[in-house]
Design a protein around this motif. Structure first.
Motif, PDB file in Angstrom:
ATOM      1  N   ASP A  33      35.984  37.211  54.390  1.00 26.60           N
ATOM      2  CA  ASP A  33      37.319  38.097  55.006  1.00 26.60           C
ATOM      3  C   ASP A  33      38.312  37.425  54.840  1.00 26.60           C
ATOM      4  N   THR A  34      38.284  36.025  54.276  1.00 27.89           N
ATOM      5  CA  THR A  34      39.457  35.465  54.293  1.00 27.89           C
ATOM      6  C   THR A  34      40.225  35.702  52.935  1.00 27.89           C
ATOM      7  N   PRO A  35      41.190  35.879  53.393  1.00 27.29           N
ATOM      8  CA  PRO A  35      42.595  36.488  52.277  1.00 27.29           C
ATOM      9  C   PRO A  35      42.636  35.008  51.556  1.00 27.29           C
ATOM     10  N   ASN A  36      42.474  35.014  50.223  1.00 26.47           N
ATOM     11  CA  ASN A  36      43.234  34.761  49.163  1.00 26.47           C
ATOM     12  C   ASN A  36      42.287  33.991  48.869  1.00 26.47           C
ATOM     13  N   TYR A  37      40.538  33.983  49.377  1.00 27.87           N
ATOM     14  CA  TYR A  37      39.832  33.239  49.019  1.00 27.87           C
ATOM     15  C   TYR A  37      39.204  33.549  47.523  1.00 27.87           C
ATOM     16  N   LYS A  38      38.894  32.695  46.694  1.00 22.43           N
ATOM     17  CA  LYS A  38      37.953  32.821  45.631  1.00 22.43           C
ATOM     18  C   LYS A  38      36.631  32.472  45.324  1.00 22.43           C
ATOM     19  N   ALA A  39      35.999  33.485  45.177  1.00 24.95           N
ATOM     20  CA  ALA A  39      34.334  33.046  44.956  1.00 24.95           C
ATOM     21  C   ALA A  39      33.948  32.595  44.047  1.00 24.95           C
ATOM     22  N   MET A  78      32.071  26.184  40.411  1.00 22.93           N
ATOM     23  CA  MET A  78      33.287  27.209  39.623  1.00 22.93           C
ATOM     24  C   MET A  78      33.962  28.439  40.004  1.00 22.93           C
ATOM     25  N   SER A  79      34.885  28.777  40.367  1.00 27.16           N
ATOM     26  CA  SER A  79      35.848  29.681  41.099  1.00 27.16           C
ATOM     27  C   SER A  79      35.824  30.455  40.219  1.00 27.16           C
ATOM     28  N   ARG A  80      35.406  32.244  40.535  1.00 24.48           N
ATOM     29  CA  ARG A  80      35.506  33.580  40.036  1.00 24.48           C
ATOM     30  C   ARG A  80      36.759  33.421  39.864  1.00 24.48           C
ATOM     31  N   ASN A  81      37.235  33.957  38.471  1.00 18.34           N
ATOM     32  CA  ASN A  81      39.390  34.359  39.385  1.00 18.34           C
ATOM     33  C   ASN A  81      39.597  35.960  38.357  1.00 18.34           C
ATOM     34  N   VAL A  82      38.656  36.555  39.497  1.00 16.67           N
ATOM     35  CA  VAL A  82      38.609  38.185  39.602  1.00 16.67           C
ATOM     36  C   VAL A  82      39.085  38.585  41.207  1.00 16.67           C
ATOM     37  N   SER A  83      40.276  39.194  40.677  1.00 18.66           N
ATOM     38  CA  SER A  83      40.233  40.015  42.473  1.00 18.66           C
ATOM     39  C   SER A  83      39.680  41.301  43.099  1.00 18.66           C
ATOM     40  N   PHE A  84      39.439  41.225  44.222  1.00 18.88           N
ATOM     41  CA  PHE A  84      38.373  42.433  44.674  1.00 18.88           C
ATOM     42  C   PHE A  84      39.021  43.194  45.245  1.00 18.88           C
ATOM     43  N   ASN A  85      39.641  42.384  46.320  1.00 23.05           N
ATOM     44  CA  ASN A  85      40.017  43.132  47.829  1.00 23.05           C
ATOM     45  C   ASN A  85      41.638  42.774  47.310  1.00 23.05           C
ATOM     46  N   GLN A  86      42.424  43.998  48.044  1.00 20.84           N
ATOM     47  CA  GLN A  86      43.879  43.578  48.421  1.00 20.84           C
ATOM     48  C   GLN A  86      44.545  42.393  48.739  1.00 20.84           C
ATOM     49  N   ASN A  87      43.626  42.065  49.412  1.00 21.93           N
ATOM     50  CA  ASN A  87      44.321  40.305  49.990  1.00 21.93           C
ATOM     51  C   ASN A  87      44.217  39.426  49.727  1.00 21.93           C
ATOM     52  N   ASN A  89      41.160  37.889  48.149  1.00 23.05           N
ATOM     53  CA  ASN A  89      39.692  37.827  48.286  1.00 23.05           C
ATOM     54  C   ASN A  89      39.145  38.477  47.137  1.00 23.05           C
ATOM     55  N   SER A  90      37.698  37.452  46.287  1.00 16.45           N
ATOM     56  CA  SER A  90      37.197  37.954  45.304  1.00 16.45           C
ATOM     57  C   SER A  90      35.761  37.770  45.588  1.00 16.45           C
ATOM     58  N   VAL A  91      35.268  37.709  46.591  1.00 23.07           N
ATOM     59  CA  VAL A  91      33.862  38.371  47.335  1.00 23.07           C
ATOM     60  C   VAL A  91      33.288  39.475  47.024  1.00 23.07           C
ATOM     61  N   ASP A  92      32.435  39.801  46.695  1.00 22.75           N
ATOM     62  CA  ASP A  92      31.847  40.581  46.679  1.00 22.75           C
ATOM     63  C   ASP A  92      30.264  40.898  47.424  1.00 22.75           C
ATOM     64  N   ILE A  93      30.603  41.585  48.419  1.00 22.64           N
ATOM     65  CA  ILE A  93      29.780  40.935  50.000  1.00 22.64           C
ATOM     66  C   ILE A  93      27.719  41.437  49.336  1.00 22.64           C
ATOM     67  N   ASP A  94      27.804  43.167  48.331  1.00 22.50           N
ATOM     68  CA  ASP A  94      27.013  43.127  47.999  1.00 22.50           C
ATOM     69  C   ASP A  94      26.038  42.245  46.483  1.00 22.50           C
ATOM     70  N   LYS A  95      27.365  41.865  46.545  1.00 23.05           N
ATOM     71  CA  LYS A  95      26.512  41.003  44.877  1.00 23.05           C
ATOM     72  C   LYS A  95      26.708  39.330  46.000  1.00 23.05           C
ATOM     73  N   GLU A  96      26.864  38.886  46.376  1.00 25.58           N
ATOM     74  CA  GLU A  96      26.454  37.975  47.050  1.00 25.58           C
ATOM     75  C   GLU A  96      24.949  38.226  47.974  1.00 25.58           C
TER      76      GLU A  96
END
Length: 129
Positions: A33-39, A78-87, A89-96
């Protein structure tokens, strides 16, 4: 005579990889839930390919030896450079969560294999009793 050859070292390296992957996945879940966090992800293959592209070479004592064998290749975070959320954040909780379960199974298999190796050594030391 070295009884702790090849397979022990390889299992240890695999356990280190799995531990790093577990920490990385846990950080991703904690920052879901952290804004702009890159998974982040752990990629041994990508780090290995980058090292090879950079002209990594190895010392050979005989021309019949394989051309490339590196002991220094290690997994990279390494960081993922995709964004899933409007804030941002690129964390997809189901994938994690899926990656977490997969990594746990992998880790448990490695621990079981290491335990089997030590049980074999114990049996040999005791004379097969």
């Amino acid at each position: 005579m070295n009884i702790f050859t090849g397979s022990f070292k390889e299992i240890e390296q695999a356990l280190n990889y799995s531990t790093l992957k577990q920490k990385t996945i846990s950080n991703n879940i904690a920052n879901a839930d952290t804004p702009n966090y890159k998974a982040k992800e752990v990629s041994f293959k990508r780090a290995f390919e980058e090292a090879q592209a950079g002209g990594l070479s190895a010392y050979r004592t005989n021309e019949r030896h394989l051309v490339f064998k590196s002991e220094n290749s290690s997994p990279a975070v390494m960081s993922r450079n995709v964004s899933f959320n409007q804030n941002g954040n690129s964390v997809d909780i189901d994938k994690e969560m899926s990656d977490l379960a997969t990594n746990q199974i992998y880790y448990n298999a490695l621990v079981d294999r290491m335990s089997g190796k030590f049980n074999t050594l114990t049996s040999v030391i005791k004379g097969g009793r």
